[in-house]
Design an enzyme around this catalytic site. Structure first.
Site, PDB file in Angstrom:
ATOM      1  N   ASN A   1       0.975  -1.187   0.035  1.00  0.00           N
ATOM      2  CA  ASN A   1      -0.012  -0.003   0.057  1.00  0.00           C
ATOM      3  C   ASN A   1       0.765   1.368   0.061  1.00  0.00           C
ATOM      4  O   ASN A   1       0.265   2.258   0.049  1.00  0.00           O
ATOM      5  CB  ASN A   1      -0.940  -0.106   1.167  1.00  0.00           C
ATOM      6  CG  ASN A   1      -2.286  -0.981   0.882  1.00  0.00           C
ATOM      7  OD1 ASN A   1      -2.457  -1.253  -0.104  1.00  0.00           O
ATOM      8  ND2 ASN A   1      -2.785  -1.215   2.092  1.00  0.00           N
TER       9      ASN A   1
ATOM     10  N   LYS B   1      -0.509   4.953   3.402  1.00  0.00           N
ATOM     11  CA  LYS B   1      -0.440   4.272   1.968  1.00  0.00           C
ATOM     12  C   LYS B   1       0.228   5.191   1.117  1.00  0.00           C
ATOM     13  O   LYS B   1       1.781   5.217   1.069  1.00  0.00           O
ATOM     14  CB  LYS B   1      -1.778   4.016   1.658  1.00  0.00           C
ATOM     15  CG  LYS B   1      -2.510   3.020   2.556  1.00  0.00           C
ATOM     16  CD  LYS B   1      -4.050   2.741   2.030  1.00  0.00           C
ATOM     17  CE  LYS B   1      -4.593   1.453   2.668  1.00  0.00           C
ATOM     18  NZ  LYS B   1      -4.533   1.589   4.314  1.00  0.00           N
TER      19      LYS B   1
ATOM     20  N   SER C   1     -11.105  -0.685  -1.893  1.00  0.00           N
ATOM     21  CA  SER C   1      -9.775  -1.161  -1.857  1.00  0.00           C
ATOM     22  C   SER C   1      -9.726  -2.581  -2.618  1.00  0.00           C
ATOM     23  O   SER C   1      -8.677  -2.993  -3.145  1.00  0.00           O
ATOM     24  CB  SER C   1      -9.006  -1.188  -0.716  1.00  0.00           C
ATOM     25  OG  SER C   1      -9.719  -2.015   0.263  1.00  0.00           O
TER      26      SER C   1
ATOM     27  N   GLU D   1     -16.833   5.597   0.921  1.00  0.00           N
ATOM     28  CA  GLU D   1     -15.288   5.520   0.529  1.00  0.00           C
ATOM     29  C   GLU D   1     -15.495   6.452  -0.891  1.00  0.00           C
ATOM     30  O   GLU D   1     -16.109   6.266  -1.707  1.00  0.00           O
ATOM     31  CB  GLU D   1     -14.705   4.278   0.627  1.00  0.00           C
ATOM     32  CG  GLU D   1     -14.827   3.798   2.016  1.00  0.00           C
ATOM     33  CD  GLU D   1     -14.203   2.220   2.215  1.00  0.00           C
ATOM     34  OE1 GLU D   1     -12.816   1.919   1.378  1.00  0.00           O
ATOM     35  OE2 GLU D   1     -14.710   1.220   2.536  1.00  0.00           O
TER      36      GLU D   1
ATOM     37  N   HIS E   1     -15.436   0.092   4.592  1.00  0.00           N
ATOM     38  CA  HIS E   1     -14.063  -0.755   5.244  1.00  0.00           C
ATOM     39  C   HIS E   1     -14.646  -1.270   6.739  1.00  0.00           C
ATOM     40  O   HIS E   1     -15.431  -0.599   7.388  1.00  0.00           O
ATOM     41  CB  HIS E   1     -12.960   0.272   5.260  1.00  0.00           C
ATOM     42  CG  HIS E   1     -11.790  -0.442   5.857  1.00  0.00           C
ATOM     43  ND1 HIS E   1     -11.376  -0.624   6.985  1.00  0.00           N
ATOM     44  CD2 HIS E   1     -10.813  -1.348   5.255  1.00  0.00           C
ATOM     45  CE1 HIS E   1     -10.239  -0.861   7.198  1.00  0.00           C
ATOM     46  NE2 HIS E   1     -10.024  -1.679   6.129  1.00  0.00           N
TER      47      HIS E   1
ATOM     48  N   ASP F   1     -14.150   8.688   3.266  1.00  0.00           N
ATOM     49  CA  ASP F   1     -13.039   7.907   3.712  1.00  0.00           C
ATOM     50  C   ASP F   1     -12.438   7.951   2.182  1.00  0.00           C
ATOM     51  O   ASP F   1     -12.545   7.169   1.176  1.00  0.00           O
ATOM     52  CB  ASP F   1     -13.299   6.457   4.062  1.00  0.00           C
ATOM     53  CG  ASP F   1     -12.163   5.592   4.063  1.00  0.00           C
ATOM     54  OD1 ASP F   1     -11.103   5.703   3.407  1.00  0.00           O
ATOM     55  OD2 ASP F   1     -11.904   4.966   5.242  1.00  0.00           O
TER      56      ASP F   1
ATOM     57  N   HIS G   1      -7.586   5.251   0.103  1.00  0.00           N
ATOM     58  CA  HIS G   1      -6.968   4.773  -1.266  1.00  0.00           C
ATOM     59  C   HIS G   1      -6.935   5.812  -2.142  1.00  0.00           C
ATOM     60  O   HIS G   1      -6.625   5.428  -3.327  1.00  0.00           O
ATOM     61  CB  HIS G   1      -7.518   3.499  -1.418  1.00  0.00           C
ATOM     62  CG  HIS G   1      -7.649   2.567  -0.681  1.00  0.00           C
ATOM     63  ND1 HIS G   1      -6.341   1.685  -0.381  1.00  0.00           N
ATOM     64  CD2 HIS G   1      -8.340   2.109   0.371  1.00  0.00           C
ATOM     65  CE1 HIS G   1      -6.496   0.791   0.487  1.00  0.00           C
ATOM     66  NE2 HIS G   1      -7.614   0.862   0.880  1.00  0.00           N
TER      67      HIS G   1
END
Length: 405
Positions: A54, A248, A189, A185, A142, A214, A217
């Site tokens: 990541n 990340k 992911s 999100e 998540h 969120d 990523h």
């Protein structure tokens, strides 16, 4: 009850299903990412190329970041010395929070020890402390978001993944006067799909709901300054809270939320996950600040990163190795069988020096087992060719179906 026997039976069940997690013992080498040395249990070692990190841009070994961390250690020492409330607020923390607020166009930011904790504390505090609050959670959120919502004990509504229509339906059924928070999100992911943020904001605003995005990523990877998908699409001002990670694309560790000054102060004052935990080491904060500042003004890493992703996908296509199509940087190669997924992962590691972790249930639904590849700007053409040639050989050995061109 013989609890040890119970533990062994449960673990044997994981092994039999191919879902037992084995940690690769890796030794990263500064300046040589994505290369690493793997330590086997018998004491031997071999070189591997990491394909599932990541650390999306390799910033964890960028000299700008590591030098900032070294300087902070020389200046401040190792640890923060306490919680943020009791002697642990170092000036590096204050500078980092200012940098994060600026990144997302918000008044303030608050840093946590991980992205998991920032979601758990942020959602948990807002949901529990706002009287009568209802949280509307995307079905594929998540685990950290799920745990934060559960911890809040607020009423929860689960809406179909990336469906503004279903969100609108659920919001329409509740009392219009009750406080509402929509949590979702930007980049998911496991599948690598991207939320329709504008449409979700339209629905939330129609019903007077707050929004919690969120971006873990997305930060560092998208937008002209690395502010994420919301920055790329010009939507940051429409979001109540933007949450992200430092572990990340920014290459260090920690999590954060950004929002209005009052909301941030509210979470700072009431979140047990913030109040009662030791602050991040100053060196971590300094490294994160240096990484964010660099990626705000440098687009080179993002451009090369996207080119590497495109090349990997094109090479997989030429060999008929099936991968899930999505608009993000995550390349899930679909296996669809837990045992075969682990077997391929093991052979890639032992015979080809390629490390990728199998993704099995419960992380993904049964029957959708996959190998999740995350190309970085530092993976070469030769790395990509070696990976795909290895997958091509193993696909034939496993008699797995091919993608149709």
């Amino acid at each position: 009850m013989d609890v040890n026997a119970y533990f062994k039976t449960a673990l044997n069940g994981l092994n039999d299903a191919g879902n037992y997690r084995v940690f690769a013992d890796l030794e990263r080498h500064s300046g040589n990412f994505p290369r690493a040395t793997r330590h086997r249990e018998d004491g031997s070692t071999h070189d591997v190329t990491v394909w599932c990190s990541n650390d999306y841009l390799g910033m964890g070994q960028n000299s700008i970041v590591t030098q900032a961390m070294k300087n902070a250690i020389d200046q401040c020492g190792a640890g923060a010395g306490g919680t943020r409330n009791i002697s642990g607020t170092n000036h590096s923390h204050v500078l980092l929070e200012r940098e994060l607020a600026d990144l997302h166009g918000k008044e303030a930011a608050l840093i946590f020890t991980s992205g998991y904790v920032s979601n758990w504390a942020g959602l948990g505090t807002l949901g529990s402390k706002i009287p009568g609050c209802i949280i509307y959670s995307d079905a594929l959120n998540h685990a950290s978001m799920i745990e934060g919502i559960r911890h809040s004990r607020a009423e929860k509504r689960l809406w179909k993944h990336n469906s503004p229509e279903d969100l609108d339906r659920l919001l329409s059924q509740d009392d219009p006067d009750r406080p509402k928070l929509v949590a979702f999100e930007s980049v998911y992911s496991m599948d690598g799909d991207i939320a329709p943020i504008a449409e979700i904001c339209d629905v939330a605003e129609k019903h007077g709901a707050m929004t919690y995005l969120d971006e873990v990523h997305g930060v560092g990877l998208y937008g002209p300054r690395g502010g994420g998908i919301a920055e790329r699409e010009g939507l940051m001002d429409r979001l109540t809270v933007i949450e992200g990670t430092l572990g990340k694309a920014f290459g260090v560790m920690g999590g954060y939320i950004t929002a209005s000054a009052d909301l941030i102060d509210f979470v700072r004052s009431f979140a047990s996950g913030f109040i009662f935990t030791t602050a991040l080491p100053p060196a971590i904060a300094a490294g994160a600040t240096a990484s964010i500042q660099h990626l705000k003004q440098s687009n080179q890493e993002r451009v090369v990163h996207q080119e590497r992703v495109a090349r990997l996908r094109a090479t997989l296509d030429r060999h008929g190795v099936p991968h899930m199509l999505n608009p993000s940087h995550i390349v899930p190669v679909m296996v669809g069988d837990a045992a075969k997924c682990k077997w391929i992962s093991d052979l890639l590691l032992e015979n080809y020096g390629i490390y990728v972790q199998p993704i099995n249930y419960p992380t993904v639904p049964e029957g959708t087992e996959r190998l999740r590849f995350t190309p970085t700007p530092l993976h070469t053409d030769a790395d990509i060719d070696h990976l795909v040639n290895a997958l091509n050989e193993l696909w034939s050995q496993c008699a797995l179906s091919r993608a149709v061109a």
